[in-house]
Design a protein around this motif. Structure first.
Motif, PDB file in Angstrom:
ATOM      1  N   VAL A   1      -2.775   0.947   6.104  1.00 44.42           N
ATOM      2  CA  VAL A   1      -2.820   1.215   4.771  1.00 44.42           C
ATOM      3  C   VAL A   1      -2.260   2.394   4.282  1.00 44.42           C
ATOM      4  O   VAL A   1      -2.108   2.954   2.874  1.00 44.42           O
ATOM      5  CB  VAL A   1      -4.326   1.438   4.226  1.00 44.42           C
ATOM      6  CG1 VAL A   1      -5.330  -0.150   4.442  1.00 44.42           C
ATOM      7  CG2 VAL A   1      -5.156   2.639   4.822  1.00 44.42           C
ATOM      8  N   GLY A   2      -1.708   3.177   5.205  1.00 43.66           N
ATOM      9  CA  GLY A   2      -0.840   4.597   4.677  1.00 43.66           C
ATOM     10  C   GLY A   2       0.164   4.758   5.927  1.00 43.66           C
ATOM     11  O   GLY A   2      -0.013   4.215   7.045  1.00 43.66           O
TER      12      GLY A   2
ATOM     13  N   LYS B   1       0.603  -1.076  -0.053  1.00 41.72           N
ATOM     14  CA  LYS B   1       0.072  -0.138   0.065  1.00 41.72           C
ATOM     15  C   LYS B   1       0.833   1.328  -0.083  1.00 41.72           C
ATOM     16  O   LYS B   1       0.638   2.351  -0.672  1.00 41.72           O
ATOM     17  CB  LYS B   1      -0.922   0.041   1.322  1.00 41.72           C
ATOM     18  CG  LYS B   1      -1.729  -1.180   1.379  1.00 41.72           C
ATOM     19  CD  LYS B   1      -3.000  -1.253   0.083  1.00 41.72           C
ATOM     20  CE  LYS B   1      -3.921  -2.348   0.381  1.00 41.72           C
ATOM     21  NZ  LYS B   1      -4.892  -2.366  -0.806  1.00 41.72           N
TER      22      LYS B   1
ATOM     23  N   THR C   1       1.110  -2.984   4.185  1.00 46.61           N
ATOM     24  CA  THR C   1       0.487  -3.894   3.150  1.00 46.61           C
ATOM     25  C   THR C   1      -1.154  -3.704   3.474  1.00 46.61           C
ATOM     26  O   THR C   1      -1.470  -4.959   3.005  1.00 46.61           O
ATOM     27  CB  THR C   1       1.219  -5.137   3.133  1.00 46.61           C
ATOM     28  OG1 THR C   1       1.075  -5.894   4.122  1.00 46.61           O
ATOM     29  CG2 THR C   1       2.562  -5.013   2.401  1.00 46.61           C
ATOM     30  N   GLY C   2      -1.531  -3.044   4.429  1.00 44.09           N
ATOM     31  CA  GLY C   2      -2.981  -3.216   4.688  1.00 44.09           C
ATOM     32  C   GLY C   2      -3.172  -4.205   5.576  1.00 44.09           C
ATOM     33  O   GLY C   2      -4.401  -4.774   5.797  1.00 44.09           O
TER      34      GLY C   2
END
Length: 465
Positions: free
Chosen positions: A432-433, A391, A406-407
């Motif tokens: 996710v960020g 991500k 990677t989420g």
């Protein structure tokens, strides 16, 4: 590595440039926290939901863009009673950004009708018609004195050079693109890179006065440039293409001195280390007592049955990196769907380390792998293969340390001396960020509607022990 508890957010999140504060948006509220303790320093209420926040360069002011109301509200951390509202009018608002001096704001209207400069000092405004793009197409010189803005009129692309303090036009020149995709000022302010849309592979280098100094095209009659990025040193210009290759141009000849091909197989050797995420098993926690389970087989059968039952809950999955010593390593590859637009292929991620020694890339048709290339040797240094698509992958602003999410509830770190996997000890959290603190001692992990902070020692602190 230490983790904070989770806090709510509704999207926008930004560290102050001095690294001392963290600003987040929660619907119509702007929350400013201390970077170390995460205690609330200031709480501001806007007139509508906050779509975008951005700090001024001196960390004094914060702008909040309210797209629905075509409004920008500016807040002062030191003087909370100070109020500033900018109404962009019936033209609407789709993006806002600070000028380098932190006292001017650029507001882009709907349908790219105009981009307006608003001065907080003189309270006057100046407009430039027909900006080509919304979030892209604007680049400031690194000394902060000039801005390059892409515009389009009469089916032609132009680059406008304006002063960033007063928004006065210095020069304007036509560029040789069919459909300009973006532009970027070189770190040494001596060149401006302009590249065409994906339909035409064309990289153009202009001087600030409009002279074409170089032109590069790797191939024709195929999808072309997807991403481009200057190295912090200004010596290299990396170009990510749809042919699954990252090319690095040097600033003297403007010709590629390195072509990094992302192949579906890798042969690890002494110069290349391949790290693969390995899950060690998901364990099931049974509610109640497990009586009569006399052997391992019975226990496994009961655990499998309990995993689907209402009374079972799933424990966290343990994971680690393994160093792959196979002769040939296959990188998971996904073929793009030909009947859908914007195919997921080509180099979609280019990230330079702050010392310009390493380049991290991701081939979108191999979304689970991050490739790290060494500039001194012009060779592949490491490949990190994850279980899930990457991500975000971002470098520590102060050192060659790469963080990847990677989420999942994990953070992956790579440095020249190795790689590691860190589990986030928070329930139902999926990163996710990621946003690094400019000081390099912490980063924010973003879930869909919550965030947490991870506090990490700086690399120089490691070396001191």
């Amino acid at each position: 590595m230490d983790f904070s508890e989770t806090y709510k957010h509704s999207g926008p999140c930004a560290w102050s440039p001095n690294g001392r504060m963290l600003a987040t948006a929660v619907d119509f509220r702007l929350v400013v926290r201390d970077a170390d303790s995460l205690q609330v320093l200031q709480l501001f209420s806007c007139l509508d939901k906050i779509n975008q926040i951005e700090w001024a360069s001196d960390s004094t002011y914060i702008l909040c863009a309210l797209y629905k109301r075509s409004l920008i509200q500016v807040w002062s951390v030191a003087q909370p009673e100070w109020i500033c509202k900018i109404d962009n009018g019936p033209a609407g608002l789709v993006h806002a950004r600070w000028c380098p001096d932190g006292r001017g704001i650029l507001a882009t209207s709907s349908f790219q009708l105009k981009i307006t400069f608003w001065s907080l000092v003189t309270k006057h405004s100046e407009s430039l018609q027909w900006p080509k793009l919304v979030m892209r197409g604007v680049s400031f010189s690194h000394d902060g004195k000039f801005a390059a803005v892409a515009t389009r009129r009469d089916c032609k692309d132009f680059v406008n050079i304006l002063t960033s303090e007063s928004w006065e036009l210095v020069t304007r020149f036509e560029v040789g693109t069919a459909d300009l995709a973006d532009l970027a000022w070189a770190p040494d302010d001596g060149s401006i890179a302009v590249w065409d849309s994906i339909l035409d592979y064309k990289m153009l280098i202009y001087s600030p006065d409009g002279r074409l100094t170089a032109q590069y095209s790797a191939y024709e009659n195929a999808l072309g440039i997807k991403t481009a990025s200057w190295s912090p040193s200004g010596q290299f210009l990396a170009i990510g293409s749809f042919d699954q290759t990252a090319r690095v141009l040097n600033h003297l000849t403007w010709r590629p001195f390195g072509e990094f091909i992302h192949t579906p197989t890798i042969r690890p050797n002494g110069a290349v280390a391949v790290y693969r995420e390995l899950e060690e098993g998901r364990h099931v926690v049974l509610e109640g007592r497990a009586e009569g389970l006399t052997n391992g087989m019975q226990f496994r059968e009961a655990a499998a049955a309990a995993a689907d039952a209402q009374g079972a809950r799933e424990g966290p999955t343990k994971a680690r990196y393994e160093v792959v010593d196979e002769q040939v390593v296959a990188v998971p590859n996904r073929k793009p769907e030909p009947d859908k637009p914007n195919p997921k292929q080509g180099i979609g991620l280019l990230e330079w380390s702050p010392d310009s020694q390493y380049l991290a890339t991701r081939n979108d048709s191999m979304p689970t792998a991050v490739w790290v290339w060494s500039m001194p040797s012009l060779e592949l240094t490491a490949v990190l293969i994850q279980k899930e698509p990457v991500k975000a992958a971002t470098w520590d602003p102060t050192s060659a340390r790469l963080a990847i999410v990677t989420g999942t509830a994990r953070v992956f770190l790579w440095a020249p001396d190795g790689a590691s996997c860190v589990h986030v000890p928070l329930a139902d959290f999926h990163a996710v960020g990621l946003r690094w603190n400019p000081a390099g001692n912490a980063f924010v992990l973003l879930d869909k509607d919550t965030f947490c902070c991870a506090f990490v020692p700086r690399t120089d602190e490691y070396e001191g022990h």
